[in-house]
Design a protein around this motif. Sequence first.
Motif, mmCIF file in Angstrom:
data_model
loop_
_atom_site.group_PDB
_atom_site.id
_atom_site.type_symbol
_atom_site.label_atom_id
_atom_site.label_comp_id
_atom_site.label_asym_id
_atom_site.label_seq_id
_atom_site.Cartn_x
_atom_site.Cartn_y
_atom_site.Cartn_z
ATOM 1 N N LYS A 137 0.840 -1.208 0.000
ATOM 2 C CA LYS A 137 0.000 0.000 0.000
ATOM 3 C C LYS A 137 0.872 1.254 0.000
ATOM 4 C CE LYS A 137 -3.456 -2.445 2.641
ATOM 5 N NZ LYS A 137 -3.983 -2.711 3.967
ATOM 6 N N PHE A 138 1.892 1.250 0.840
ATOM 7 C CA PHE A 138 2.772 2.413 0.924
ATOM 8 C C PHE A 138 3.519 2.640 -0.384
ATOM 9 C CE2 PHE A 138 3.460 2.922 5.792
ATOM 10 C CZ PHE A 138 2.092 2.910 5.987
ATOM 11 N N ASP A 139 3.929 1.565 -1.050
ATOM 12 C CA ASP A 139 4.607 1.708 -2.339
ATOM 13 C C ASP A 139 3.682 2.372 -3.357
ATOM 14 O OD1 ASP A 139 6.971 0.600 -1.448
ATOM 15 O OD2 ASP A 139 6.554 -1.404 -2.269
ATOM 16 N N PHE A 140 2.426 1.963 -3.380
ATOM 17 C CA PHE A 140 1.465 2.596 -4.290
ATOM 18 C C PHE A 140 1.331 4.073 -3.962
ATOM 19 C CE2 PHE A 140 -2.532 4.093 -5.883
ATOM 20 C CZ PHE A 140 -2.664 3.477 -7.116
ATOM 21 N N PHE A 141 1.138 4.392 -2.677
ATOM 22 C CA PHE A 141 0.979 5.789 -2.278
ATOM 23 C C PHE A 141 2.250 6.599 -2.565
ATOM 24 C CE2 PHE A 141 -2.173 4.129 1.092
ATOM 25 C CZ PHE A 141 -3.244 4.269 0.223
ATOM 26 N N ASN A 142 3.427 6.014 -2.348
ATOM 27 C CA ASN A 142 4.687 6.697 -2.658
ATOM 28 C C ASN A 142 4.805 7.007 -4.138
ATOM 29 O OD1 ASN A 142 6.251 7.284 -0.391
ATOM 30 N ND2 ASN A 142 7.002 5.203 -0.245
ATOM 31 N N THR A 143 4.425 6.044 -4.964
ATOM 32 C CA THR A 143 4.576 6.189 -6.404
ATOM 33 C C THR A 143 3.519 7.107 -7.001
ATOM 34 O OG1 THR A 143 5.484 3.960 -6.495
ATOM 35 C CG2 THR A 143 4.759 4.926 -8.578
ATOM 36 N N TYR A 144 2.263 6.930 -6.593
ATOM 37 C CA TYR A 144 1.158 7.621 -7.262
ATOM 38 C C TYR A 144 0.401 8.617 -6.391
ATOM 39 C CZ TYR A 144 1.870 3.788 -10.520
ATOM 40 O OH TYR A 144 2.426 2.887 -11.378
ATOM 41 N N GLY A 145 0.513 8.512 -5.087
ATOM 42 C CA GLY A 145 -0.336 9.318 -4.216
ATOM 43 C C GLY A 145 -1.690 8.653 -4.083
ATOM 44 N N GLN A 146 -2.688 9.427 -3.773
ATOM 45 C CA GLN A 146 -4.050 8.898 -3.681
ATOM 46 C C GLN A 146 -4.484 8.345 -5.037
ATOM 47 O OE1 GLN A 146 -5.422 8.007 -1.104
ATOM 48 N NE2 GLN A 146 -6.829 9.552 -0.416
ATOM 49 N N PRO A 147 -5.308 7.298 -5.065
ATOM 50 C CA PRO A 147 -5.700 6.687 -6.337
ATOM 51 C C PRO A 147 -6.354 7.633 -7.342
ATOM 52 C CG PRO A 147 -6.185 5.193 -4.569
ATOM 53 C CD PRO A 147 -5.725 6.486 -3.934
ATOM 54 N N ASN A 148 -7.018 8.676 -6.916
ATOM 55 C CA ASN A 148 -7.670 9.594 -7.851
ATOM 56 C C ASN A 148 -6.968 10.941 -7.940
ATOM 57 O OD1 ASN A 148 -9.763 7.921 -8.757
ATOM 58 N ND2 ASN A 148 -10.877 8.262 -6.866
ATOM 59 N N SER A 149 -5.725 11.025 -7.490
ATOM 60 C CA SER A 149 -5.067 12.328 -7.409
ATOM 61 C C SER A 149 -4.480 12.810 -8.731
ATOM 62 C CB SER A 149 -3.975 12.297 -6.339
ATOM 63 O OG SER A 149 -3.003 11.324 -6.661
ATOM 64 N N THR A 150 -4.055 11.904 -9.596
ATOM 65 C CA THR A 150 -3.453 12.281 -10.878
ATOM 66 C C THR A 150 -3.914 11.298 -11.948
ATOM 67 O OG1 THR A 150 -1.512 10.873 -10.586
ATOM 68 C CG2 THR A 150 -1.357 13.129 -9.720
ATOM 69 N N PRO A 151 -3.754 11.654 -13.206
ATOM 70 C CA PRO A 151 -4.089 10.691 -14.269
ATOM 71 C C PRO A 151 -3.276 9.396 -14.169
ATOM 72 C CG PRO A 151 -3.918 12.892 -15.192
ATOM 73 C CD PRO A 151 -3.466 12.992 -13.764
ATOM 74 N N ALA A 152 -2.006 9.500 -13.799
ATOM 75 C CA ALA A 152 -1.176 8.294 -13.648
ATOM 76 C C ALA A 152 -1.704 7.419 -12.514
ATOM 77 C CB ALA A 152 0.274 8.676 -13.386
ATOM 78 N N ALA A 153 -2.118 8.041 -11.424
ATOM 79 C CA ALA A 153 -2.668 7.288 -10.295
ATOM 80 C C ALA A 153 -3.974 6.607 -10.692
ATOM 81 C CB ALA A 153 -2.891 8.212 -9.099
ATOM 82 N N LYS A 154 -4.810 7.308 -11.429
ATOM 83 C CA LYS A 154 -6.075 6.716 -11.883
ATOM 84 C C LYS A 154 -5.813 5.515 -12.784
ATOM 85 C CE LYS A 154 -8.741 10.964 -11.663
ATOM 86 N NZ LYS A 154 -9.470 11.987 -12.391
ATOM 87 N N ALA A 155 -4.848 5.648 -13.689
ATOM 88 C CA ALA A 155 -4.525 4.547 -14.598
ATOM 89 C C ALA A 155 -3.971 3.342 -13.833
ATOM 90 C CB ALA A 155 -3.524 5.013 -15.647
ATOM 91 N N ALA A 156 -3.068 3.585 -12.891
ATOM 92 C CA ALA A 156 -2.503 2.492 -12.091
ATOM 93 C C ALA A 156 -3.581 1.827 -11.261
ATOM 94 C CB ALA A 156 -1.384 3.021 -11.201
ATOM 95 N N TYR A 157 -4.482 2.613 -10.702
ATOM 96 C CA TYR A 157 -5.568 2.080 -9.888
ATOM 97 C C TYR A 157 -6.498 1.214 -10.738
ATOM 98 C CZ TYR A 157 -9.467 1.941 -6.606
ATOM 99 O OH TYR A 157 -10.476 1.527 -5.784
ATOM 100 N N ARG A 158 -6.808 1.673 -11.953
ATOM 101 C CA ARG A 158 -7.676 0.916 -12.854
ATOM 102 C C ARG A 158 -7.079 -0.443 -13.209
ATOM 103 N NH1 ARG A 158 -7.938 4.841 -16.954
ATOM 104 N NH2 ARG A 158 -8.410 6.579 -15.614
#
Length: 135
Positions: free
Chosen positions: A17-38
Amino acid sequence: MAEQTPTDNLSDSWRWKFDFFNTYGQPNSTPAAKAAYRNLSFMAKLRLNSNILAFLFGPIYFFVKGMWRKGLTLLALTVVVAAVGVSLGVSDTIARAIGLGIAALAMSTANYAYYLHVVRGSQSWNPFEGFGRAG
């Protein structure tokens, strides 16, 4: 002797979980985070955004994890909402729905709040820190 990072004592689940948050931040915070979350499986999304212990124990979970300020804020929110509900004479069904709503808030904010607490040393009173619009 190698210096320990704050995440060295954590389980693999928390590290993921921390690795995801470190890399992308919150799941809906950026387009990259949204794509990774999807791209995550349903269960991975559930693990990332939900914390069943926080749902069941609410503020107590935050206290146990060392986030006592956020726990006190959630406790105060719960007491205020309960007092308003009692003073307005809301039905038991509505009171339970509101209680479940507060528990769901605790469940959905606990993982990111713990990340902020451990990795970034957050001492905020706001249990919703980091949620909302990315600016």
